[in-house]
Design a protein around this motif. Structure first.
Motif, PDB file in Angstrom:
ATOM      1  N   UNK A  79      23.469   5.365  63.002  1.00 46.67           N
ATOM      2  CA  UNK A  79      23.201   4.186  63.997  1.00 46.67           C
ATOM      3  C   UNK A  79      22.548   5.955  64.839  1.00 46.67           C
ATOM      4  N   UNK A  80      22.916   6.263  64.709  1.00 49.05           N
ATOM      5  CA  UNK A  80      21.856   7.143  65.787  1.00 49.05           C
ATOM      6  C   UNK A  80      21.642   8.745  65.545  1.00 49.05           C
ATOM      7  N   UNK A  81      21.161   9.010  65.924  1.00 46.89           N
ATOM      8  CA  UNK A  81      20.437  10.318  65.750  1.00 46.89           C
ATOM      9  C   UNK A  81      21.149  11.606  65.564  1.00 46.89           C
ATOM     10  N   UNK A  82      21.186  12.517  64.910  1.00 51.07           N
ATOM     11  CA  UNK A  82      22.074  13.698  65.073  1.00 51.07           C
ATOM     12  C   UNK A  82      21.953  14.928  65.954  1.00 51.07           C
ATOM     13  N   UNK A  96      18.586  16.542  57.902  1.00 53.77           N
ATOM     14  CA  UNK A  96      19.103  16.047  56.413  1.00 53.77           C
ATOM     15  C   UNK A  96      18.991  17.216  55.452  1.00 53.77           C
ATOM     16  N   UNK A 119      13.268   9.228  54.094  1.00 55.02           N
ATOM     17  CA  UNK A 119      13.002   7.957  55.106  1.00 55.02           C
ATOM     18  C   UNK A 119      11.486   7.242  54.165  1.00 55.02           C
ATOM     19  N   UNK A 172      13.188   2.055  56.384  1.00 54.49           N
ATOM     20  CA  UNK A 172      13.157   3.393  56.422  1.00 54.49           C
ATOM     21  C   UNK A 172      14.466   4.036  56.432  1.00 54.49           C
ATOM     22  N   UNK A 178      17.192   6.407  54.153  1.00 58.11           N
ATOM     23  CA  UNK A 178      17.529   8.312  53.500  1.00 58.11           C
ATOM     24  C   UNK A 178      18.767   7.712  52.326  1.00 58.11           C
ATOM     25  N   UNK A 198      21.976   7.459  54.780  1.00 57.86           N
ATOM     26  CA  UNK A 198      22.592   7.464  56.227  1.00 57.86           C
ATOM     27  C   UNK A 198      21.065   6.350  56.679  1.00 57.86           C
ATOM     28  N   UNK A 199      21.427   5.530  57.726  1.00 55.09           N
ATOM     29  CA  UNK A 199      20.542   4.688  58.165  1.00 55.09           C
ATOM     30  C   UNK A 199      20.464   5.525  59.799  1.00 55.09           C
ATOM     31  N   UNK A 200      19.397   3.971  59.909  1.00 55.87           N
ATOM     32  CA  UNK A 200      18.980   5.005  62.163  1.00 55.87           C
ATOM     33  C   UNK A 200      17.833   5.183  62.194  1.00 55.87           C
ATOM     34  N   UNK A 201      16.871   4.815  60.596  1.00 52.55           N
ATOM     35  CA  UNK A 201      15.151   5.698  60.990  1.00 52.55           C
ATOM     36  C   UNK A 201      15.133   4.535  62.117  1.00 52.55           C
ATOM     37  N   UNK A 202      15.490   3.247  61.741  1.00 49.70           N
ATOM     38  CA  UNK A 202      15.116   1.856  62.205  1.00 49.70           C
ATOM     39  C   UNK A 202      15.982   1.171  63.440  1.00 49.70           C
TER      40      UNK A 202
END
Lengths: 556, 168
Positions: free
Chosen positions: A129-132, A161, A178, A186, A188, A204-208
């Motif tokens: 969930x968290x950004x890179x 990405x 996304x 969104x 990916x 890949x989740x976590x955009x929302x």
């Protein structure tokens, strides 16, 4: 078997590792076990087929206590057994149970990311969930986390990405999302393809990901009701319903029957709106825009009814803690019945369309077939599981609220393909319509709300509600204050992703949008052109060469 | 020096504006919304509200779009993608920010993974408030933008970018 017998069986099974038994509620059993014993204990429960793993909740007991907890919730009908693993804060380690229960991977990745609980043997270690660029060693769900810690690395934001391109001989990575034409969440995906055939799938989740669970710990119970309503705009009512049911259980407040009936009624209307929305989007993915337009036109009937009852089309806030906000009078009752009659005829028509339209069947029949044992293994929920013949529906297994008085029947199909998933959802709507009529005909009298205390007594509770997409799981903990100590939400989609990732492999890329749509979160892929490089000669292919290769490929 | 564009240029701009007015290509980006606004945006495309009667059509790729509809508070993960999507759109481009979250963060204000409003990331022309805004409100936002393009009544938030294009 009664709840008590089920829990006793579980207690006997877990006896060798049992350090402490807690009975927080009538239908729940908490067994404290050592982290080392977890793997064995889970395999025993799994082998005895005692329910299914519904969620893993992480908890931080605070800096002073110096302890983290992970709760492995197994649900068997209304009975819930939670394995409670206690670990020291600075070296929290558990072993992965994903080898026994594959869908646990997502839950384990979540507790690792959010609480810093190290999971030994976890195959995937990417962020969920968290950004890179999230700072290393910072865990947002821990008690001492502050927003400043998260902002530390904002300067160095990276978008890691994968780029479209060659990964091996004749294989390519096609990134999807996304941003995509079909709307909604969104997400990916990267699909590795060999020609048209997908050979590997990643997600890949976590955009929302907004951090709602953390935000809940700083807001009052009432504010949280509106926050949780906005976890998802499509099934907003079920989220608010799950949260208020949980809080009412903690406060031991009996919700008036009339309020429960109205809750079920709104939940039923929401199911109609959600499934018709899904049908339209699925049809859109299949290139059947006519069905998309028709089903969305009919969906407006439900939206009008929801607006008439609650005053809003989406995020209708029908729930209050302790009851509901809106009543249903004679006039509304009549309007709903008229709406339902119209919808029932339309739903029957759509049922005919999805089972007879040759074009649509080409995109659905026999595609993405999930057998019942597979569905059990993947831990699928909701209509996705019921399409494979798995009898899993909280409304039937563990009836709550008004479902005890106005039961719904279970709808299952056996084929497990995309067609079955369409049919299950549509048949479910007919059942919902029937239940709504019986509520309207036998509406109980009484008040709409019960009085709720401002401070909720200390305790822990689990609320399980059947959302349109499957079982929604809420774990709520109160320390006796005006704000919750912990709210854990496990949404049905998280469990259903596995079906897409597993079933996409070996299929054509063109089937992917329908496979994704089949479990209900819907995406569509952009048309993309990738540069094709012949690995043998290292030269760029011309369109002509590419076309020839295509013809060659299909004539094999 | 005379800065006024030539008659030919003026006429061509009129033609361009006329063409643009009647064939708006929209694209939708969800930057962390709860889906509420997204389904209302989709509802505007479907028969009841039918935004296509204004020539507006949802496109799949940012490269085919004139208007970007953004919903939701901007999450950290979606931020870069939002900028990239915006950058990929051809000029002139317009942004409509739909929903309370996209305007101020809404209920998610203060969450650790939420960066704030859309206009902190990309320039926004029209704000449509609501949680979620009704389809009528979204259509009204689009119509305000169209009025702007046509050189109608100037609106406080929107900047008429076509004029800039003319002078360059």
């Amino acid at each position: 078997m009664s709840i008590e017998q089920k829990l006793q069986t579980a207690e006997q099974l877990l006896a060798p590792w049992n350090k402490e038994t807690i009975r927080p509620e009538e239908n729940r059993l908490d067994v404290v076990i050592q982290p080392e014993a977890l793997h064995e204990a889970v395999s025993v429960l799994h082998e005895a087929k005692w329910g299914y793993l519904s969620a893993i909740t992480g908890m931080d007991m605070g800096v002073e206590a110096g302890q983290l907890e992970a709760l492995y919730h197994f649900c068997n009908g209304p009975a819930i057994t939670s394995l409670r693993v206690r670990m020291p804060r600075n070296e929290a380690v558990v072993s992965s149970i994903a080898d026994i229960i594959p869908p646990a991977t997502f839950f384990e990745r979540e507790i690792k990311e959010m609480f810093g609980i190290e999971v030994n043997g976890l195959a995937v270690t990417d962020h969920l969930f968290l950004p890179e660029d999230w700072p290393i060693g910072v865990y947002p769900q821990r008690a001492d986390f502050t927003n400043e810690q998260a902002k530390a690395m904002e300067e160095s934001h990276v978008d890691q990405m994968p780029e479209p391109g060659r990964v091996g001989e004749n294989t390519f990575v096609v990134p999807i999302g996304p941003q995509h034409p079909a709307l909604k969440e969104p997400g990916h995906f990267s699909f590795t393809v060999d020609g048209e055939i997908v050979t590997a799938a990643k997600m890949r989740l976590g955009y929302a990901h907004r951090g709602i669970e953390k935000a809940a710990e700083s807001r009052s119970w009432v504010e949280n009701l509106y926050l949780f309503e906005r976890v998802c705009g499509i099934c907003s009512h079920t989220h608010a319903m799950a949260f208020s049911t949980g809080v009412e259980q903690l406060a031991k407040v009996e919700v008036p029957m009339r309020a429960q009936a109205i809750r079920e009624l709104v939940a039923g209307l929401e199911r109609v709106h959600s499934h018709l929305l899904w049908l339209g989007v699925a049809a859109h993915e299949a290139g059947f825009d006519t069905l998309f337009m028709y089903s969305w036109r009919d969906r407006e009937t439900v939206m009008d009814l929801l607006e008439q009852i609650t005053g809003n089309r989406v995020n209708y806030s029908a729930n209050l803690l302790g009851g509901v906000k809106c009543d249903i009078g004679e006039e509304q009752s009549k309007a709903i019945k008229e709406g339902l009659s119209y919808l029932e005829t339309r739903i029957r028509h759509y049922l005919e369309v999805v089972t007879t339209d040759a074009m649509f069947l080409n995109r659905t029949r026999g595609i993405g077939t999930i057998t019942a044992p597979e569905a059990e293994r993947f831990g699928l929920l909701g209509p996705t599981a019921r399409a494979s013949g798995v009898m899993r529906d909280v409304r039937v297994e563990a009836p709550y609220g008004a479902y005890i008085r106005y039961p719904v029947s279970l709808v299952t199909e056996t084929n497990g393909d995309l067609e079955a998933r369409c049919v299950v959802r549509l048949k479910e709507l007919l059942v919902s319509c029937f239940a709504m009529r019986s509520i309207l005909d036998n509406m109980p009298d009484g008040p709409l709300t019960a009085r709720m205390p401002r401070k909720i007594p200390a305790g822990e509770t689990v609320a399980r509600i059947e959302a349109p997409r499957g079982e929604l799981f809420y774990f709520i903990k109160s320390n006796g204050g005006e704000i919750p100590a912990r709210v854990h939400v496990r949404t049905p989609s998280l469990c259903n992703w596995v079906s897409v990732l597993e079933k996409a492999v070996g299929r054509q890329l063109a089937d992917v949008p329908m496979l994704i749509a089949g479990m209900d979160p819907c995406f569509s892929c952009n048309d993309r052109v990738v540069t094709v490089v012949d690995s043998a000669t290292q030269e760029n292919w011309s369109w002509k060469r590419l076309r020839e290769y295509g013809i060659e490929y299909y004539s094999r | 020096m005379n800065n006024k564009p030539s008659l030919w240029k003026q006429t061509m701009n009129k033609v361009r504006t006329w063409a643009r007015m009647n064939s708006i290509g929209a694209i939708h980006f969800n930057s962390g919304s709860c889906n509420g606004c997204d389904i209302e945006i989709l509802a505007t495309l479907t028969p009841r509200y039918d935004v296509e009667r204004f020539g507006i059509k949802l496109h799949g790729s940012p490269r085919h779009a004139d208007v970007l509809l953004v919903t939701g508070p901007v999450t950290r993960q979606a931020r870069e993608r939002l900028i990239r999507t915006y950058e990929q759109m051809p000029e002139p481009k317009f942004v409509i920010s739909v929903g309370a979250c996209s305007i101020s963060g809404g209920v998610f204000d203060g969450c650790y993974n939420v960066g704030g409003s859309v206009d902190e990331v990309i320039p926004v022309d029209v704000f449509v408030p609501g949680c979620p805004p009704r389809p009528e409100a979204i259509i009204d936002g689009i119509i305000q933008l169209l009025g702007e393009l046509q050189g109608g009544v100037p609106r406080p938030v929107a900047k008429p970018k076509i004029v800039e294009e003319v002078s360059s």
